[in-house]
Design a protein around this motif. Structure first.
Motif, mmCIF file in Angstrom:
data_model
loop_
_atom_site.group_PDB
_atom_site.id
_atom_site.type_symbol
_atom_site.label_atom_id
_atom_site.label_comp_id
_atom_site.label_asym_id
_atom_site.label_seq_id
_atom_site.Cartn_x
_atom_site.Cartn_y
_atom_site.Cartn_z
ATOM 1 N N ARG A 191 0.822 -1.212 0.000
ATOM 2 C CA ARG A 191 0.000 0.000 0.000
ATOM 3 C C ARG A 191 0.855 1.262 0.000
ATOM 4 N NH1 ARG A 191 -2.106 3.224 3.953
ATOM 5 N NH2 ARG A 191 -1.288 1.891 5.609
ATOM 6 N N LEU A 192 2.004 1.213 0.683
ATOM 7 C CA LEU A 192 2.824 2.422 0.839
ATOM 8 C C LEU A 192 3.836 2.637 -0.272
ATOM 9 C CD1 LEU A 192 3.727 2.379 4.658
ATOM 10 C CD2 LEU A 192 2.045 3.817 3.506
ATOM 11 N N ILE A 193 4.226 1.599 -0.956
ATOM 12 C CA ILE A 193 5.388 1.683 -1.839
ATOM 13 C C ILE A 193 5.259 2.786 -2.894
ATOM 14 C CG2 ILE A 193 4.532 -0.064 -3.451
ATOM 15 C CD1 ILE A 193 8.183 0.443 -2.317
ATOM 16 N N ASN A 194 4.038 3.013 -3.405
ATOM 17 C CA ASN A 194 3.872 4.063 -4.424
ATOM 18 C C ASN A 194 4.089 5.461 -3.869
ATOM 19 O OD1 ASN A 194 3.363 2.176 -6.350
ATOM 20 N ND2 ASN A 194 1.309 2.875 -6.873
ATOM 21 N N GLN A 195 4.029 5.591 -2.522
ATOM 22 C CA GLN A 195 4.257 6.903 -1.932
ATOM 23 C C GLN A 195 5.735 7.312 -1.962
ATOM 24 O OE1 GLN A 195 2.432 7.477 1.918
ATOM 25 N NE2 GLN A 195 0.652 6.228 1.370
ATOM 26 N N SER A 196 6.587 6.410 -2.398
ATOM 27 C CA SER A 196 8.013 6.739 -2.517
ATOM 28 C C SER A 196 8.342 7.390 -3.856
ATOM 29 C CB SER A 196 8.858 5.474 -2.341
ATOM 30 O OG SER A 196 8.582 4.542 -3.374
#
Length: 562
Positions: free
Chosen positions: A254-259
Motif C-alpha cells: 500500500r505504501l510503496i507508491n508513496q516513494s
C-alpha cells in the motif's frame, strides 16, 4: 537550499512601506525640486522613509539644475496601483523534485499548506505540487512499473517504508522493473520475476533466493523478518538491493507508491506565476480564470519568492503618496485613484482631485510650490542645507520666470534671494544658465519639446491641453512655433482633447505667442483676450503665466459663453 535563508529572512520581514513624494506628469523644475526638498524635510522631521519620484520625463532645464547641485534624478514612477509587492507574499520553503510523495504530504501537514513549490538547487521554480495532486496519485490506477517510470530512488523507498537498506546504495535509482508481491511458491515464482523487478516478500528464504537468482533489482523483506548472511552475500554478488522493513506485506504494497518522487506528478508546464511588479487588477483577472488555491511569485530570472492566494488580495496595501505642485487627477500619475493620498502641497487652483478621507492640504497663492516648502522648513525649525537651497531657489526662478511672472509675490522673491545666499548663487547669472539650458531645442524631437511642460485641464465637459515653453530668444520661439504646429495638429487628431494651446513665452520681452489648435480654439482665444490672431497664433503682450493669466482667462471666457 542555497537561497532559503536569505529568501526566508526577506519574506519574514515586512518593513514599513515608504511614502512617495511626487509632482505632476510632464514635470517642470518646481515639480521635481519641490518633491526632492519636501521628501528631505519629511524624513528629517519624522525619521521615516520618504522618497521623491517623478511622473514623467524631465526637461533640460531641470536636468541642468540637478546636475548643477549634484542631485540624482528621482526614479520614474509610471503607475501607483497596488502590486503583488504590496500584498502579503507567504514564503514557503521549497522542496526538491526528488522528494517522495509521502515526505511532501508530511511537509504540507507540518506547514498547514496545500501547495508546495518545487525548486532547483539554485532556487529556480520548476513546478508545484498540491494536496489534490497527491490525492490523485493515491487514487489513480497505475501500472506495476510506475516506480521505475518515475525513476524512484532507493532512498525514497527506504524512508517511505521506514526501513533499512541492507545491501545497495540509497542514491541508486530504480529505472526499470515492476513491483511484484511474491505470493506464489518458489517453483512457479521464477516465471513471474523479470530482471530489475522489486519483489516484496516475507520471511521466506527460498523466495528471497529465487528473486536474487532471477536478477531482481530489489528484494523488500517485510514484517521485520531477519535476513540471513547468505542472502545478503548473494545479493551483493548479484547487485540486488535488500530493504528490511517492519511493515507487513499488505502495508508495504500500500505504501510503496508513496516513494515516487513528486516531480513525476507535479505541475510543471504552463505554470501560472506572478511577478512582484504585477498589478493587483491583472492578478485578480488571472486568478478568476484559474481557480487554484495558491500561485507562485517569481522574479525575472525565475527564482521562487513566495506564494500568494486569492484571499490575500484584499489585504494589499495601497501606496502612500504626497502630491506636490498639482491637485488635479488629469495631471497626476496613473493609478492615483488606487493609492492613499496623505498630503497635497500646491500653489495652483483647486481642481478635480478627490480623496477617500481627509488629508493635509496646503494651498497658498504663491508663485512656486518651493516657496511653500521653504516656509515649512522654517516652521519646523529644520536647517536648509546649500543643496536643498539651490534646488528650491532654482524652482522659484523657473516658476516665476525670474520674478517676471504675475504669479510672483514679494514673498517668493525674498525667499528666493535668501535661498540663493545659502546656496552661494547669483540669481541673474543662475537664471540665465537655467533658461539657456532649458531652451536648447536643437537636439530634441518635436515630441520631447511639445510635452516638456504640458498639462491637461477640464472645464465642465471641455478638455484642454496647455503647454508652455520659455526662451530668452524671440527668434527661436518663432522657429519653434513653425516647427511644432504640424505636430500639435497630429496630437489634436490623436488625443481626446477639445482644444490645445501652447504658450511660447519670451522671458526678456515678457510676452507669449499662443499657438491655438482645435475647432474654435483660435476664436476662443481671440474672444478671451480681445484681440485677433492669424495662422493659429495670437501674440499676448504681458502674458507669461499659464496658471494666473492664461488658464483663468480662457476658462472664464468658456464659462461665460456656455
Amino acid at each position: 537550499m542555497k537561497k532559503d535563508k536569505a529568501q526566508q529572512t526577506a519574506a519574514a520581514e515586512v518593513p514599513e512601506k515608504p511614502v512617495f513624494v511626487i509632482g505632476h506628469m510632464n514635470p517642470d523644475t518646481d515639480s521635481i525640486c519641490s518633491a526632492i526638498a519636501y521628501a528631505n524635510l519629511k524624513q528629517k522631521t519624522t525619521g521615516k522613509k520618504y522618497i521623491a519620484k517623478r511622473a514623467g520625463q524631465m526637461n533640460l532645464e531641470t536636468k541642468y539644475v540637478l546636475k548643477r547641485f549634484g542631485v540624482p534624478a528621482p526614479y520614474y514612477l509610471s503607475d501607483v496601483r497596488r502590486q503583488v509587492k504590496d500584498m502579503e507574499v507567504n514564503y514557503i520553503k521549497p522542496i526538491r523534485g526528488c522528494l517522495s510523495l509521502k515526505k511532501a504530504w508530511e511537509r504540507m501537514e507540518d506547514s498547514s499548506v496545500v501547495t508546495l513549490p518545487v525548486c532547483s538547487e539554485d532556487g529556480i521554480l520548476e513546478g508545484i505540487i498540491t494536496e489534490g495532486d497527491i490525492a490523485e496519485s493515491y487514487m489513480g490506477m497505475y501500472s506495476s512499473d510506475v516506480l521505475s517510470q518515475a525513476n524512484t530512488s532507493y532512498k525514497n523507498m527506504v524512508e517511505t517504508l521506514n526501513g533499512e537498506l541492507l545491501v545497495g546504495t540509497k542514491e541508486d535509482i530504480l529505472d526499470h522493473g515492476k513491483i511484484l508481491i511474491a505470493a506464489a511458491n518458489p517453483d512457479t515464482l521464477e516465471d513471474f520475476i523479470d530482471e530489475g523487478d522489486v519483489v516484496i516478500t516475507g520471511n521466506r528464504y527460498e523466495t528471497q533466493l529465487c528473486a536474487i537468482e532471477m536478477n531482481a533489482g530489489c528484494v523488500i523483506v517485510s514484517a521485520g523478518a531477519r535476513v540471513s548472511k547468505t542472502i545478503i552475500k548473494m545479493a551483493e554478488d548479484h547487485g540486488c538491493h535488500i530493504i528490511a522493513t517492519p511493515y507487513d506485506t499488505f502495508t508495504v504494497a500500500r505504501l510503496i507508491n508513496q516513494s515516487i518522487p513528486i516531480e513525476f506528478f507535479m505541475r510543471k508546464d504552463d505554470l501560472i506565476t506572478f511577478d512582484l511588479n504585477d498589478f493587483i487588477d491583472d492578478v485578480k483577472e488571472t486568478m478568476t480564470k484559474y481557480r487554484h488555491r495558491d500561485f507562485p511569485v517569481v522574479d525575472k530570472d525565475g527564482n521562487f519568492l513566495g506564494m500568494i492566494s486569492r484571499r490575500k488580495l484584499l489585504g494589499a496595501r495601497k501606496k502612500r503618496m504626497i502630491l506636490v505642485d498639482h491637485n488635479e487627477m488629469s495631471q497626476a500619475v496613473d493609478g492615483l485613484a488606487d493609492a492613499e493620498i496623505l498630503e497635497i502641497i500646491d500653489h495652483h487652483r483647486i481642481g478635480s482631485l478627490e480623496t477617500v478621507g481627509p488629508v493635509y492640504f496646503r494651498n497658498q497663492p504663491l508663485g512656486c510650490t518651493a516657496t511653500i516648502v521653504t516656509l515649512m522648513y522654517k516652521e519646523n525649525g529644520v536647517e536648509i542645507d546649500p543643496t536643498m537651497a539651490g534646488l528650491m531657489c532654482s524652482a522659484i526662478i523657473s516658476d516665476t520666470l525670474m520674478y517676471r511672472s504675475p504669479t510672483c509675490t514679494p514673498l517668493d522673491r525674498s525667499i528666493c534671494e535668501e535661498l540663493a545666499a545659502i546656496a552661494g548663487l547669483q540669481v541673474e547669472e543662475h537664471a540665465k544658465a537655467m533658461f539657456t539650458a532649458g531652451s536648447n531645442f536643437g537636439n530634441r524631437t518635436d515630441e520631447e519639446i511639445f510635452y516638456q511642460d504640458f498639462k491637461k485641464f477640464m472645464m465642465g465637459d471641455i478638455s484642454m491641453g496647455i503647454g508652455q515653453l520659455s526662451s530668452m530668444d524671440d527668434k527661436e520661439l518663432l522657429e519653434i512655433r513653425d516647427r511644432l504646429l504640424p505636430f500639435a495638429e497630429k496630437v489634436y487628431e490623436k488625443d481626446d482633447m477639445d482644444m490645445i494651446f501652447l504658450m511660447l513665452t519670451d522671458i526678456l520681452n515678457e510676452g507669449s505667442y499662443l499657438l491655438c489648435i482645435g475647432e474654435n480654439a483660435l476664436e476662443q482665444a481671440e474672444t478671451a483676450f480681445g484681440q485677433k490672431g492669424e495662422n493659429h497664433t495670437i501674440y499676448l503682450k504681458g502674458v507669461v503665466s499659464r496658471k494666473k493669466q492664461l488658464v483663468p482667462t480662457l476658462m472664464s471666457s468658456i464659462q461665460n459663453e456656455n
